[in-house]
Scaffold this active site. Sequence first.
Site, mmCIF file in Angstrom:
data_model
loop_
_atom_site.group_PDB
_atom_site.id
_atom_site.type_symbol
_atom_site.label_atom_id
_atom_site.label_comp_id
_atom_site.label_asym_id
_atom_site.label_seq_id
_atom_site.Cartn_x
_atom_site.Cartn_y
_atom_site.Cartn_z
ATOM 1 N N CYS A 1 24.191 44.779 11.613
ATOM 2 C CA CYS A 1 25.391 45.224 12.290
ATOM 3 C C CYS A 1 26.586 44.365 11.902
ATOM 4 O O CYS A 1 26.533 43.597 10.945
ATOM 5 C CB CYS A 1 25.178 45.126 13.810
ATOM 6 S SG CYS A 1 23.592 45.813 14.369
ATOM 7 N N ASP B 1 14.449 44.024 18.838
ATOM 8 C CA ASP B 1 14.362 42.583 18.620
ATOM 9 C C ASP B 1 15.501 41.850 19.323
ATOM 10 O O ASP B 1 15.388 40.657 19.615
ATOM 11 C CB ASP B 1 14.339 42.247 17.127
ATOM 12 C CG ASP B 1 15.524 42.815 16.355
ATOM 13 O OD1 ASP B 1 16.200 43.716 16.875
ATOM 14 O OD2 ASP B 1 15.757 42.377 15.211
ATOM 15 N N LEU C 1 14.345 49.151 -4.264
ATOM 16 C CA LEU C 1 15.037 49.193 -5.545
ATOM 17 C C LEU C 1 14.140 48.545 -6.584
ATOM 18 O O LEU C 1 13.637 47.446 -6.374
ATOM 19 C CB LEU C 1 16.369 48.440 -5.477
ATOM 20 C CG LEU C 1 17.481 49.037 -4.624
ATOM 21 C CD1 LEU C 1 18.723 48.151 -4.686
ATOM 22 C CD2 LEU C 1 17.821 50.445 -5.083
ATOM 23 N N VAL D 1 18.156 52.243 -10.917
ATOM 24 C CA VAL D 1 19.561 52.479 -11.229
ATOM 25 C C VAL D 1 19.794 52.281 -12.717
ATOM 26 O O VAL D 1 19.424 51.263 -13.293
ATOM 27 C CB VAL D 1 20.463 51.536 -10.419
ATOM 28 C CG1 VAL D 1 21.924 51.768 -10.772
ATOM 29 C CG2 VAL D 1 20.227 51.738 -8.924
#
Length: 591
Positions: free
Chosen positions: A2, A99, A256, A282
């Site tokens: 956040c 959490d 990834l 990518v």
Amino acid sequence: MCGIIGTTNAKISLDLFKEAHKTIYQRGPDSQLYITDYCFVFGHSRLAIIDLDERSNQPFVFQHENKKITVVFNGEIYNFLILKEILEKKGYVFKTSSDTEVLCASYLEWGISCFDYFEGMWALGLFDHQLQQLVITKDRVGKKPLYYSFEDGVVSFSSSIWGVSKLCKKKDICIEGLQLYFALGFVPDHFSIIKGINSMLPGKIIVFQKDGNQFYVKEENNSVFKSFSAKESSVSNLMKEAIVKRVIADVPIATLMSGGVDSTIVTKITRKFYKEVKTFFVDFEDKRLSEFYWADYLSKRNNLPINRVMLRNVDLNDSFADYAEVYEEPFADYSGIPSIAIFKKVSEEFKVVLTGDGGDELFYGYPHYSKKLMLYVLMKLNNVFKISRFFNVKVKKILDEGIEKFESNYLKNHAILSKFAADYIDQRFNQVRLKEKSFLRTVIQYDRVFNNLPYKYLVKTDRASMFSGTEVRSPFLDEALLRHVRKLPTWMIFTPCISKLYLKILYFKCFGIKYFLSKKKGFTPPIKELRERYFKEDDFNQLKDYFKELNSSFFNDIKNLVYDDLLNDNILFDRFFFFNIWRLKSYSKNQ
């Protein structure tokens, strides 16, 4: 994951606070809330990953018996289920499955010592209503951003430097931060690019005590990693445990995979425990930059389906347009451009991504380790045989001036080093050197705590991913794994002829003999066109004029430079190039 913001200036205009709050909206698109109290205002932007219910929105108020705290928290506590079980036995009752609530109960039970038991990544502000204390802190590795100011008894903090800037109305450039940027390509340690705003050091805990209408610093401490569950183990077992902790989420997870060692190991193990994982590779339109050959080889060998995402030039141009807004401070790393583009693509489907970040720092993967070691050996020989006269001026200076000035002399090849920057960098390098058993371990640990990891690679990963509302989790940065690998003999993991030989042998079934001599190209975007288009000689001269007005001392360090000097040195070029982009697009916007 956040964004957080807060101030102890409870009389602040709510319009001003809301404006500051908007600087973290991008980090948390699912909820943007704030709370006012008689002695603080807290704001939060939520990226909902664990317990998606509104009951886990923040700012979060937690009460137990006669105690109450209010918290704004950015990050993930990976061992929260273990802590929750311990706390339930102590009588704590939980109303959510988040959490965040476990973090609150942990604080009430153990005080600021609770942070020693957290495994994960975090930056937070917490107000203890009973003790009338504000606590701010950041994780020990330094994954999450936290800026703060403290002046005239008022504390302001945020995930965003511009959030703090708006709250405390500080906008002047910090000359020390500027000098360190031109020396390193980023602003390290507690410095920031704005005077009067500090960047929280990894593991730092500051307790501010309320006294009348003001606050004062009651205690400063450093979190020390402890664990209720960690035990001696092997690299392979610790890696599995690190990944198991990082697949806990109430949203889908992706990985990834670059075709390199670290990301392949993470993807392979993740797939064992989370079958639904989707893997992205990518690629660039320019085949000279492509790693697809090895990604395809590893995909087929390990039965790991990959989704090839092609970054077109238009994607890179769009990401470059966002660059200054994403990184907020001057940041000279061209791989930060495709990083923005990658997470924009991934965020269309996923909020959580596991990566191989940290593997190079942990298993000696960077070529400059060998280069520095060679210079150190030559330095030792020079002490006896005086061989420096056989080398060019720059190498001669490194060999002749010795170990105390090794790092600053090494950087002078591609940097602007003021006396302050050179002295500070040498001080940090020598602090590490005096604690380590060998020069090579010094170089590695220096990268982990100062030079590369916390202020370059982790900054790049966090800012690029969170700009698109995506959380990155990095198993190689698990602290139990970090602690274990530090105990391994250097000869076992430093193999310059075959990079990461230790991991290639340990996971031989994953890589096979063919992969042993593979060479990674690195994450290199087509940056040349952007340099030529956006930083011409006139731009450079205008920037020099700007520095002349800003600070005469710094201007004296660069006044003899000409544009051709930059054209012959891409690293130096990028220091000026990216600073100018920041000055025109981020700094001017937030004045």
